[in-house]
Structures are given as structure tokens and as C-alpha cells.
Design an enzyme around this catalytic site. Sequence first.
Site, PDB file in Angstrom:
ATOM      1  CB  SER A  23      43.928  98.388 -33.719  1.00 28.70           C
ATOM      2  OG  SER A  23      45.142  97.702 -33.804  1.00 28.70           O
ATOM      3  CG  ASP A  49      46.477  93.451 -25.450  1.00 36.48           C
ATOM      4  OD1 ASP A  49      47.005  92.865 -24.484  1.00 36.48           O
ATOM      5  OD2 ASP A  49      47.134  93.994 -26.360  1.00 36.48           O
ATOM      6  CG  ASN A  92      53.262  93.621 -22.512  1.00 38.91           C
ATOM      7  OD1 ASN A  92      53.574  94.818 -22.527  1.00 38.91           O
ATOM      8  ND2 ASN A  92      53.998  92.682 -23.063  1.00 38.91           N
ATOM      9  N   GLY A  94      49.562  97.645 -24.704  1.00 33.80           N
ATOM     10  CA  GLY A  94      50.034  98.976 -25.101  1.00 33.80           C
ATOM     11  C   GLY A  94      48.887  99.877 -25.526  1.00 33.80           C
ATOM     12  NE  ARG A 122      55.346  97.664 -25.328  1.00 36.41           N
ATOM     13  CZ  ARG A 122      54.177  97.244 -25.813  1.00 36.41           C
ATOM     14  NH1 ARG A 122      53.400  96.436 -25.084  1.00 36.41           N
ATOM     15  NH2 ARG A 122      53.782  97.606 -27.015  1.00 36.41           N
ATOM     16  CB  SER A 173      54.848 104.054 -29.920  1.00 40.05           C
ATOM     17  OG  SER A 173      53.516 103.591 -29.916  1.00 40.05           O
ATOM     18  CD  GLN A 175      50.019 101.341 -29.077  1.00 40.90           C
ATOM     19  OE1 GLN A 175      50.233 101.426 -27.871  1.00 40.90           O
ATOM     20  NE2 GLN A 175      49.955 100.188 -29.700  1.00 40.90           N
ATOM     21  CB  SER A 201      52.697 102.579 -36.965  1.00 39.93           C
ATOM     22  OG  SER A 201      53.907 102.007 -36.554  1.00 39.93           O
ATOM     23  CG  ASP A 320      51.613  94.886 -34.982  1.00 45.48           C
ATOM     24  OD1 ASP A 320      52.763  95.108 -34.538  1.00 45.48           O
ATOM     25  OD2 ASP A 320      50.583  95.321 -34.450  1.00 45.48           O
ATOM     26  CD  GLU A 348      53.015  93.126 -27.989  1.00 47.05           C
ATOM     27  OE1 GLU A 348      53.848  93.703 -28.739  1.00 47.05           O
ATOM     28  OE2 GLU A 348      51.786  93.217 -28.161  1.00 47.05           O
ATOM     29  CG  HIS A 395      50.358  88.737 -29.393  1.00 46.92           C
ATOM     30  ND1 HIS A 395      49.375  89.342 -30.109  1.00 46.92           N
ATOM     31  CD2 HIS A 395      51.269  89.721 -29.154  1.00 46.92           C
ATOM     32  CE1 HIS A 395      49.657  90.620 -30.283  1.00 46.92           C
ATOM     33  NE2 HIS A 395      50.804  90.871 -29.702  1.00 46.92           N
ATOM     34  NE  ARG A 396      50.875  91.590 -33.731  1.00 45.75           N
ATOM     35  CZ  ARG A 396      49.607  91.252 -33.901  1.00 45.75           C
ATOM     36  NH1 ARG A 396      49.296  90.107 -34.461  1.00 45.75           N
ATOM     37  NH2 ARG A 396      48.637  92.048 -33.510  1.00 45.75           N
ATOM     38  CE  LYS A 420      50.146  92.326 -25.425  1.00 41.94           C
ATOM     39  NZ  LYS A 420      49.645  93.436 -26.169  1.00 41.94           N
TER      40      LYS A 420
END
Length: 653
Positions: A23, A49, A92, A94, A122, A173, A175, A201, A320, A348, A395-396, A420
Site C-alpha cells: 500500500s 503490483d 490485477n 487494484g 472488479r 472499496s 481505494q 477499510s 486483508d 483478487e 496471493h493471500r 503479487k
Amino acid sequence: MNFIDLPRMQAAHGAMRLPGSKSISNRVLLLAALAEGVTDVRGLLASDDTARMLEALRSLGVEPVELGEGNWRVQGCAGRVPVLRAELFLGNAGTAFRSLTAALALAGGEYVLKGVPRMHERPIGDLVDALAQLGADIRYLDKAGYPPLQIRGLKTEDRGENNKVVKIRGDVSSQFLTGVLMALPLTGVETSVEVEGELISRPYVEITLNLMARFGVRVHRQGWQSFTVPAGARYVSPGVVQVEGDASSASYFLALGAIGAALDHPVRVEGVGRDSIQGDVRFAEALAQMGAVMDMGQDWMTAARGDLQGITLDCNHIPDAAMTLAIVALFAKGETRLTNIASWRVKETDRIAAMAKELGKLGARVEAGDDYLSIIPPDAGHPLQPAIIDTYDDHRMAMCFSLASFAVPLRINDPACTAKTFPDYFDAFTRIARPAPVIAIDGPTASGKGTVSARVAAALGFHYLDSGALYRLTALAAREAGVDWADEAGVAAVAARLDVAFAENSVRLNGREVGEAIRSEAISAGASKVAALPAVREALLFRQRAFHRAPGLVGDGRDMASVVFPVAPLKIFLTASASVRAERRMKQLQERGVSADYAAILADLEARDQRDRERPVAPLRQEPDARLLDTEHMGIEAAVAQVLAWWREVQHA
Ligand code: DC
């Protein structure tokens, strides 16, 4: 499909330095690119990313220069993007997609922004609507509300008056808000952003505000509802920016400590701590609430095992890292309920659905709702089972499921998806997580390795894998299914479906006792034939590794040391001459009342030896790091004593 097999882990300790925060890395790159002056970015995350963001900046005419060891130099463009026409591919990522959409919409050029198919699923409509209120012209190139996008940026004359108010939804989101806020200084006029709906978030918005301030732009905010960027705000490089370690990545290692580290040897992560600006550091509080023993300094944290209890937690502040809690829940007492996680559905992958499905494969009891997930840990009636975990290019998913190996052996598909945010995750994981021990014993037929292995396992209280039995069972099951032993695909399919149960002195195939049947001479010959087929060996690989459980395993076969358990700390090659082995086999048969012909047994044994040694896949041979145990003149007791002596030696080494 690429995969990594994780044995059952049983302890964790050690320290690791975290990779840089995703981030922070992607925000700092964009701010440095838009700022006046040169920024030296230290400790930038090297990952997919950030690579997408660096590529995009290059396409826009900003040339970040790599100085080595995660250090980069960015010459900012002072708000004037050099390239006014470009097509950007953002994978991917974001963080890159949303923030560049906003910045480029206000920058004045013409751009096309694309990603991987999942990126195109997304939603981005709320961000586009907000930017449209500022006069930006953004078109959907495919489905309304989703990338890819075509942006025709704002002309200077369209920038309008001060005191503009933009409304934006905050409940899909965060973001979107981050993107608009970071872009607003490009307009030069005072603008307020009002959030509609609950802002999710929030800690991520705090990271945004904090970093904007470091680049000289102070946003005035009223609670979490309204944010104002003042007139004339512009980004100025602070000179040097140190990127913190990634707090979300820290969650996996802290969880490792909480599940598997002794109090006096906690797992330690370096790079984030008390001074962090990342919300996910509060994951440590959630672990402490579950009962883990946590500690924290300025830029480090530690975790050790406590008496873990399930909790109910609103995860809005740690969306996350909360995924990691879903796996820790397997090791806690009672239900864990993670709420307020609707945003998982647009990440994702649909993380609520993915998590529920994969936890289900392990045999965990899970309930998934629109915005929550409930996990009930295993109990004696519902033990977890080894499973093959899919990761959905997320990834997570790969990282958090690795922790489940503290309960059962696992196969994780497509582990490279961790690139990622954490390209060498599994290296770091295997440095901290310690597997249950395994002793690999290979050797030719009738060498006595089966008896020796079983006795060593009993002496140590370990599990025992007779891998030859699996090839024998495959040969028997193929014959019963009418599949020819030379039909590679057919036999492999039989092997993959094999329904077997091993218990003391008993082997069952489809529920029927076959301990005797698989030892017949015909099935022995068939086993040696099907064992030469690569697809059959592949089909049986994970089944064998699934025996690698706590407190330990003794595996016997032909390729235990070379293929199935290459990391075994003790490898033994147990053998004797063909004539001695033929005599032993003859005696065995006579004891069972079967008449036997020495010459025929010897010939058959030599033929099988030859096939096992000369086959191209996983041939029988002594590995360079295996110890030779020649039982030519040695009884079973002495051989067992030798293996146990070596084991003590390895443990104390
Ligand atoms: O150990 P055993 O005799 O029960 O093995 C039966 C057959 O299976 C033998 O011909 C070799 C083969 N095998 C193998 O290829 N790899 C193993 N790990 C174990 C057995």
C-alpha cells in the site's frame, strides 16, 4: 499446475525482515511521480503490483531509476504528466488501477487502462461517477461500471471553481476515495469529497492522508465523512521516503508464532511495529484477543503460542489481515466469526466464497454469509484432512492457507501467485516453520526395509508409510477394474481414485481386507510394472506426502529420499545382495506354508531390481546424502538399532 507440498508443520521460530508495504509502495511511487523534485524511495516492495505501477509510470514518461536493494529514485513531473496519450496494462493491481484512473482523469491526456480478466470483474463505477462530477470524461470499454476504461482527461479550462463538492460511495472499496484524494491536487482548486455510506477499510485512507502530508498536501477532514483538499495544494518531494515493512505480510508470520512458537522462542518480524502507519498492525491485537502472546517495539513485533480461543470480530479495520484469522481459527477453541467483510467479495477473487470452499476441503465447518464468515475448529469427530488447496490467483489465499499445514499436510496450487505482494513467501515460510521429522528408507525388494521401518516407527512413536503397498494396491485395483497394467492413463486414474485405509496389520481397498492379496507374486510383478509409469507416480505423490504428520514419519520405498521426502533429515539406503534377499523371501514364503523355488524367486527378484533401477523416473538408487545400511550379515534388531542410533545423531547435530 504448479504446486508446493507442505508437510505437517509442528513448530515455528526465528526472525524475518518483512518485504516493503504494498500500500505504501504504490502510493509513494505515484506521489513521487506527481511531485516537484526528486524522491529517493527506500525499501520499495519488489512484487507484481509494484512492477505494474513502475511500468505504468514509465509509459507515462516518468522514469523511476533503480538504485539496487529496493532503493529507487523518482524525478517527479510537478503535476504535468509528460506523456499525454498511452495505454496502460495494470494486471490485477487494484492500488495501481484505482489511483491511476483518478490521477489520469484529472491530468489532461487520453489514456486507456486495462488489466487481467479478474481486474475487469472488479467494480470501479463509484470512482468513475465521482470523477465525472469533476468534469472527467471516462468511458467503459466493455461492461458499464468495470474496467477497461478510456479516459479523456480534464482540460485546464474545465477545472472549475473553488469549493467544489464531490460525492463518493465509501462502502465498496476505500481505494476509490484514496484515488480521488491523491489526484485532487492536480486540479489546483479547493475540492471537498463527501463520503456516502459507511467508509470501509478506514486505515487505508489514513495511509493515504499520511503520505499526502509527507508530500506537502494536508487534507482537512471532518470525521470520516468529508475531506477537503485546499486550493493551490501541490506535491513537493520530501527527499527521502522509507517504506515500512508490509503489515499484511507480517500477519502470516505472527500467526505462525501464535500457532507454533514456544514462549521463549517467539517468531519475530522486523520492519513494522508501534510506529507503523498501516492499519493491519492491529492484526496483532486480534491475535492477542484470541490468546496469543504478543509483543511490539518501534519497528518489530513478536508472537508466541497461547491458549487460543475463537472470537467474534468486526474486521472492517483489517480487511486483508483478517483472512489470516480465518486460518488461525482452526487452532482455537470455539467458533470464530469474522464480520463486516463484504469487501472480500470484490478483491483478487471472491474471498468469502474461496475461503469457505477451501476450508471445506480441509473438513472444517464453515458458514459464509454476504458479509461474514464463521469457522468452527476441528474436533475429535471432525478432524481435518489433508487437501489440495486452490488459490484463485489470490496471493493471500496461498499465504494464509500455508498456515493450515500446522494441522495437516497440504498441497497448495499455484504458489507463485504470492508474487503479487511477496515473491519469496514460501522460502520465508519454510525458514520459520519446522516440519514434523521424517526418516526416508529406500532399498530393493526383500531387503528387510519394511520390517526395519515399521519397528523404527514404533520405537519412535512415528507414523509409518509403506509406499510399496500403494503401488501394490494400484496394481490390484487396476486388475480388478479390468485396466491393463501398461495403460498409463488408465492406471493413473485408478491410482488417483484409490480408496484405501491402513491400520495396524490391515490394509483395506474399497473397504475389503487385501493385506494378503497385495503380497502375491502376480501383484508384486504388477506393482513393479505400474510403478514404472510416470503418471502413476505423479498420482500417488501427494497421497504419500499426506502421511507426513506429527509427531513424525518413517517412509519406506524406492524414492523416499529422492522424490517424496527430499528434505528428510535422515535418509537411509538399506540393501543386501540378491542371493541373501532371495533366501529371506523363500523363508518368509515357507513360513506362510507356500512352497517356493529358490531359483525362480531369485530370477524374479533380479528382474524386479532391474526394472526398479533402470526405469527413467524415480529409479532405485542410493542418494548422495543417504547412509548405506548393508544388512547382508545383519539381523533385524541390529538394523533397527543402527537406524535409531543415526536418528539420535541427526537430532543432536
Ligand atoms: O517395497 P515393495 O516391494 O512393496 O514395492 C512394490 C513395488 O512398488 C516395487 O516393484 C517397487 C515399487 N515401488 C516404487 O517404485 N517406489 C516406491 N516408493 C515403493 C515401491
